[in-house]
Design a protein around this motif. Structure first.
Motif, PDB file in Angstrom:
ATOM      1  N   ASP A  33      12.005   7.978   0.397  1.00 41.27           N
ATOM      2  CA  ASP A  33      13.329   8.592   0.414  1.00 41.27           C
ATOM      3  C   ASP A  33      13.370   9.661  -0.673  1.00 41.27           C
ATOM      4  N   ASN A  34      13.600  10.922  -0.290  1.00 42.88           N
ATOM      5  CA  ASN A  34      13.644  11.989  -1.294  1.00 42.88           C
ATOM      6  C   ASN A  34      15.079  12.339  -1.668  1.00 42.88           C
ATOM      7  N   THR A  35      16.051  11.531  -1.261  1.00 44.17           N
ATOM      8  CA  THR A  35      17.440  11.790  -1.621  1.00 44.17           C
ATOM      9  C   THR A  35      17.940  10.876  -2.731  1.00 44.17           C
ATOM     10  N   ALA A  36      17.244   9.782  -3.002  1.00 44.69           N
ATOM     11  CA  ALA A  36      17.708   8.820  -4.013  1.00 44.69           C
ATOM     12  C   ALA A  36      17.693   9.445  -5.407  1.00 44.69           C
ATOM     13  N   ILE A  37      16.606  10.084  -5.777  1.00 39.34           N
ATOM     14  CA  ILE A  37      16.496  10.779  -7.064  1.00 39.34           C
ATOM     15  C   ILE A  37      16.122  12.218  -6.751  1.00 39.34           C
ATOM     16  N   ASN A  38      16.937  13.147  -7.190  1.00 38.66           N
ATOM     17  CA  ASN A  38      16.735  14.550  -6.868  1.00 38.66           C
ATOM     18  C   ASN A  38      15.362  15.040  -7.348  1.00 38.66           C
ATOM     19  N   GLY A  39      14.581  15.624  -6.447  1.00 32.62           N
ATOM     20  CA  GLY A  39      13.269  16.161  -6.796  1.00 32.62           C
ATOM     21  C   GLY A  39      12.151  15.144  -6.800  1.00 32.62           C
ATOM     22  N   ASN A  40      12.452  13.891  -6.482  1.00 33.25           N
ATOM     23  CA  ASN A  40      11.440  12.831  -6.461  1.00 33.25           C
ATOM     24  C   ASN A  40      11.501  12.092  -5.138  1.00 33.25           C
ATOM     25  N   THR A  51      11.221   8.352  -3.556  1.00 33.46           N
ATOM     26  CA  THR A  51      11.371   6.972  -3.991  1.00 33.46           C
ATOM     27  C   THR A  51      10.957   6.020  -2.880  1.00 33.46           C
ATOM     28  N   VAL A  52      10.092   5.071  -3.220  1.00 30.70           N
ATOM     29  CA  VAL A  52       9.674   4.039  -2.269  1.00 30.70           C
ATOM     30  C   VAL A  52      10.481   2.794  -2.567  1.00 30.70           C
ATOM     31  N   GLU A  75       0.848  -1.188   0.000  1.00 29.11           N
ATOM     32  CA  GLU A  75       0.000   0.000   0.000  1.00 29.11           C
ATOM     33  C   GLU A  75       0.884   1.239   0.000  1.00 29.11           C
ATOM     34  N   ILE A  76       0.667   2.129  -0.968  1.00 28.34           N
ATOM     35  CA  ILE A  76       1.415   3.381  -1.064  1.00 28.34           C
ATOM     36  C   ILE A  76       0.423   4.526  -0.873  1.00 28.34           C
ATOM     37  N   THR A  77       0.735   5.427   0.062  1.00 29.74           N
ATOM     38  CA  THR A  77      -0.150   6.539   0.389  1.00 29.74           C
ATOM     39  C   THR A  77       0.520   7.851  -0.008  1.00 29.74           C
ATOM     40  N   VAL A  78      -0.194   8.672  -0.763  1.00 26.06           N
ATOM     41  CA  VAL A  78       0.289  10.001  -1.132  1.00 26.06           C
ATOM     42  C   VAL A  78      -0.592  11.007  -0.414  1.00 26.06           C
ATOM     43  N   SER A  79       0.024  11.851   0.419  1.00 29.23           N
ATOM     44  CA  SER A  79      -0.742  12.877   1.125  1.00 29.23           C
ATOM     45  C   SER A  79      -0.154  14.246   0.776  1.00 29.23           C
ATOM     46  N   ILE A 108       5.040  10.773   0.548  1.00 31.92           N
ATOM     47  CA  ILE A 108       4.658   9.420   0.151  1.00 31.92           C
ATOM     48  C   ILE A 108       5.139   8.455   1.227  1.00 31.92           C
ATOM     49  N   THR A 109       4.248   7.573   1.652  1.00 33.13           N
ATOM     50  CA  THR A 109       4.620   6.517   2.584  1.00 33.13           C
ATOM     51  C   THR A 109       4.130   5.180   2.035  1.00 33.13           C
ATOM     52  N   SER A 110       4.816   4.128   2.396  1.00 39.31           N
ATOM     53  CA  SER A 110       4.390   2.794   1.978  1.00 39.31           C
ATOM     54  C   SER A 110       4.279   1.905   3.204  1.00 39.31           C
TER      55      SER A 110
END
Length: 95
Positions: free
Chosen positions: A41-48, A50-51, A5-9, A24-26
């Motif tokens: 994680d918002n450091t894996a890809i700059n500006g995105n 990543t779950v 389950e992935i939640t976008v708030s 985003i949380t999973s």
């Protein structure tokens, strides 16, 4: 084997009210097997965000083939050989 389950708030951006901030949380399991919410994680890809999904073995893939297709191959082979024999015997009888 179980769905993730992935939640976008979202929330209003404090600097610009025309933009939204989002998180985003999973759903995942910790080392003790308890279901927890894992932040993206918002450091894996700059500006995105990543779950990370843990790749585990043991999930069963659907079986393909088996006796059903084997029987079709056998019946098809028998029909092919039978038609070849019939073709040869008819040519010999016509001569």
């Amino acid at each position: 084997a179980a769905p993730i389950e992935i939640t976008v708030s979202s929330s209003e951006n404090s600097a610009d009210s025309t933009k939204l901030d989002y998180t985003i949380t999973s759903t995942g399991k910790n080392d003790q097997g308890q279901v927890i919410q894992i932040p993206a994680d918002n450091t894996a890809i700059n500006g995105n965000q990543t779950v990370k999904v843990l790749n585990t073995t043991g999930a069963q893939l659907p079986a393909t083939g088996g006796m059903g297709t084997t029987m079709l191959y056998v019946i098809g082979g028998i029909l092919l050989v039978g038609s070849a024999i019939l073709l040869v015997t008819r040519k010999r009888m016509s001569h």
